[in-house]
Scaffold this active site. Sequence first.
Site, mmCIF file in Angstrom:
data_model
loop_
_atom_site.group_PDB
_atom_site.id
_atom_site.type_symbol
_atom_site.label_atom_id
_atom_site.label_comp_id
_atom_site.label_asym_id
_atom_site.label_seq_id
_atom_site.Cartn_x
_atom_site.Cartn_y
_atom_site.Cartn_z
ATOM 1 N N TYR A 1 -5.468 4.916 14.943
ATOM 2 C CA TYR A 1 -4.767 3.641 14.910
ATOM 3 C C TYR A 1 -5.354 2.762 16.002
ATOM 4 O O TYR A 1 -5.494 3.200 17.145
ATOM 5 C CB TYR A 1 -3.277 3.845 15.152
ATOM 6 C CG TYR A 1 -2.465 2.565 15.198
ATOM 7 C CD1 TYR A 1 -1.918 2.124 16.400
ATOM 8 C CD2 TYR A 1 -2.243 1.812 14.059
ATOM 9 C CE1 TYR A 1 -1.168 0.952 16.453
ATOM 10 C CE2 TYR A 1 -1.494 0.635 14.106
ATOM 11 C CZ TYR A 1 -0.964 0.218 15.304
ATOM 12 O OH TYR A 1 -0.224 -0.950 15.358
ATOM 13 N N ASP B 1 -12.105 3.030 21.539
ATOM 14 C CA ASP B 1 -10.764 2.465 21.709
ATOM 15 C C ASP B 1 -10.045 3.321 22.755
ATOM 16 O O ASP B 1 -9.514 4.386 22.434
ATOM 17 C CB ASP B 1 -10.020 2.472 20.370
ATOM 18 C CG ASP B 1 -8.625 1.902 20.514
ATOM 19 O OD1 ASP B 1 -7.979 1.643 19.474
ATOM 20 O OD2 ASP B 1 -8.161 1.725 21.667
ATOM 21 N N LYS C 1 -2.388 -1.350 27.668
ATOM 22 C CA LYS C 1 -1.327 -0.529 28.239
ATOM 23 C C LYS C 1 -1.353 -0.447 29.776
ATOM 24 O O LYS C 1 -0.810 -1.311 30.460
ATOM 25 C CB LYS C 1 -1.365 0.850 27.582
ATOM 26 C CG LYS C 1 -1.086 0.766 26.054
ATOM 27 C CD LYS C 1 -1.047 2.110 25.402
ATOM 28 C CE LYS C 1 -0.995 1.983 23.888
ATOM 29 N NZ LYS C 1 0.352 1.833 23.348
HETATM 30 P P1 KE4 Z 1 -0.934 -2.812 20.905
HETATM 31 O O1 KE4 Z 1 -1.374 -3.956 20.053
HETATM 32 O O2 KE4 Z 1 0.294 -2.125 20.320
HETATM 33 O O3 KE4 Z 1 -0.759 -3.199 22.388
HETATM 34 O O4 KE4 Z 1 -2.100 -1.721 20.931
HETATM 35 C C1 KE4 Z 1 -2.583 -1.238 19.706
HETATM 36 C C2 KE4 Z 1 -3.282 0.092 19.917
HETATM 37 C C3 KE4 Z 1 -4.659 0.125 19.926
HETATM 38 N N1 KE4 Z 1 -5.334 1.289 20.119
HETATM 39 C C4 KE4 Z 1 -4.669 2.446 20.329
HETATM 40 C C5 KE4 Z 1 -5.451 3.713 20.538
HETATM 41 C C6 KE4 Z 1 -3.256 2.468 20.335
HETATM 42 O O5 KE4 Z 1 -2.608 3.637 20.540
HETATM 43 C C7 KE4 Z 1 -2.542 1.272 20.138
HETATM 44 C C8 KE4 Z 1 -1.022 1.212 20.111
HETATM 45 N N2 KE4 Z 1 -0.356 2.444 20.349
HETATM 46 C C9 KE4 Z 1 0.939 2.569 19.705
HETATM 47 C C10 KE4 Z 1 1.461 3.973 19.996
HETATM 48 N N3 KE4 Z 1 0.842 4.948 19.168
HETATM 49 C C11 KE4 Z 1 1.890 1.504 20.159
HETATM 50 C C12 KE4 Z 1 3.352 1.750 19.808
HETATM 51 C C13 KE4 Z 1 3.856 0.759 18.793
HETATM 52 O O6 KE4 Z 1 3.113 0.439 17.816
HETATM 53 O O7 KE4 Z 1 5.019 0.313 18.973
#
Ligand code: KE4
Length: 423
Positions: free
Chosen positions: A141, A236, A264
């Site tokens: 993801y 990523d 993060k």
């Molecule tokens: P954000 O757009 O949610 O800040 O980041 C996206 C993203 C990109 N790359 C990786 C490896 C990620 O894990 C994420 C987002 N992680 C999720 C948790 N698995 C965020 C939680 C959510 O979607 O509420």
Amino acid sequence: MTSQTLFAEARRYIPGGVNSPVRAFRGVGGEPFFVDRAKGAHIWDIEGKEYIDYVGTWGPAILGHAPGVIQEAIAAAALKGVSFGIPNPLEVEMARTITEWVPSIKKVRMVNSGTEATMSSIRLARGFTGRDKIVKFEGCYHGHVDSLLVKAGSGALTHGQPDSAGVPAALAQLTITLPFNDPEALRAIFAREGSQIAAVIVEPIPANAGLYLPRPGFLELLRELCSAYDALLIFDEVMTGFRLARGGYQERCGITPDLTALGKIIGGGLPVGAFGGRAEIMDQLSPDGPVYQAGTLSGNPLAMAAGLAQLHELERLNAWDKLEAIGAEFEEGTRVALKKAGRDYVFQRIGSMFCLYFTSGEVWNLADAQRSDRAGFARYFHACREAGVYFAPSQFEAGFLSLAHTSEDLVKTAQIVERALGA
Ligand code: KE4
């Protein structure tokens, strides 16, 4: 006001009652609690119930929740203004820090989420190479980017929408998805379409279908094939960056990506993402180059202050050895609990990131992860939650430890886990 009444009201105004799907507990059933406050490794819901937290707002809370250094940094920055839309010194300090800590990043641009970081990275890769195709791996993801919501993990997987509605087929067709840890599939796709591939984007430690690890040599092969075909390798590291090492997982594995997406931890809990890499690539970005990318709040002073406070505190504490020790202690407690409960589930960990799969055997890719017993996981999740331990509300998420998790927390957690395994 209870979580239940608040959730009912939330559903009147917010789709699904949540601002991010995974929070809706659809992966485990029931309704989410509403948080009132958080400090250290603990959170309290609006009914006053206390939990030991192993989600850590999905990664940013590596020091624990609301550390004083971050609160003080935000308060001090706020006294000087909240947002400028004008270059400010904190942006330069953040960029310098990231480029010093992550040698592959010679230039970096701040954005406001991990999604923006990966979205901008693939647009930049396409602009730099003049190619259209992107390779990603099933179950990974990378945020809700149209081109990357193809066989995606995290909430997309949890909610059965790995291929989201609303993504034009014409665009999705430019995204090639492969099983992770499958060198033959990788070689075949490059042999067939390597000259059309702009980039491969990968979570070097896939942690959005639970958590599994690269087999020895897999990431090295990825690097070799990208170089051979002039495709860009994008790591990523939104989750692994500054968590698995000061320089991210790329420091541990010794592989140099062409671009890296971050998020993060560098926001200290405030909305921040970043992407960076080789200067010749980054210089293709507007205003110097033809690839457009922008953001009103990019480099926001409060977010920069919070992120810098967190990074400097991690360095001051030499956090990474401590995080490994806490992770090892947590793993030991979990494995003892599994043994006592007579469960042969698969527990996987790297540093302060972990996943307990409700399956036996080995988990090296999405197909393995999907063998897990989701109903059994859901019973376990709720038994732990009721006993005051909050794990991620989905089998297809990773867990996070912080510097604030004490031995007392871990001992209590192991006792609760043992009982919950019998749920
Ligand atoms: P954000 O757009 O949610 O800040 O980041 C996206 C993203 C990109 N790359 C990786 C490896 C990620 O894990 C994420 C987002 N992680 C999720 C948790 N698995 C965020 C939680 C959510 O979607 O509420």
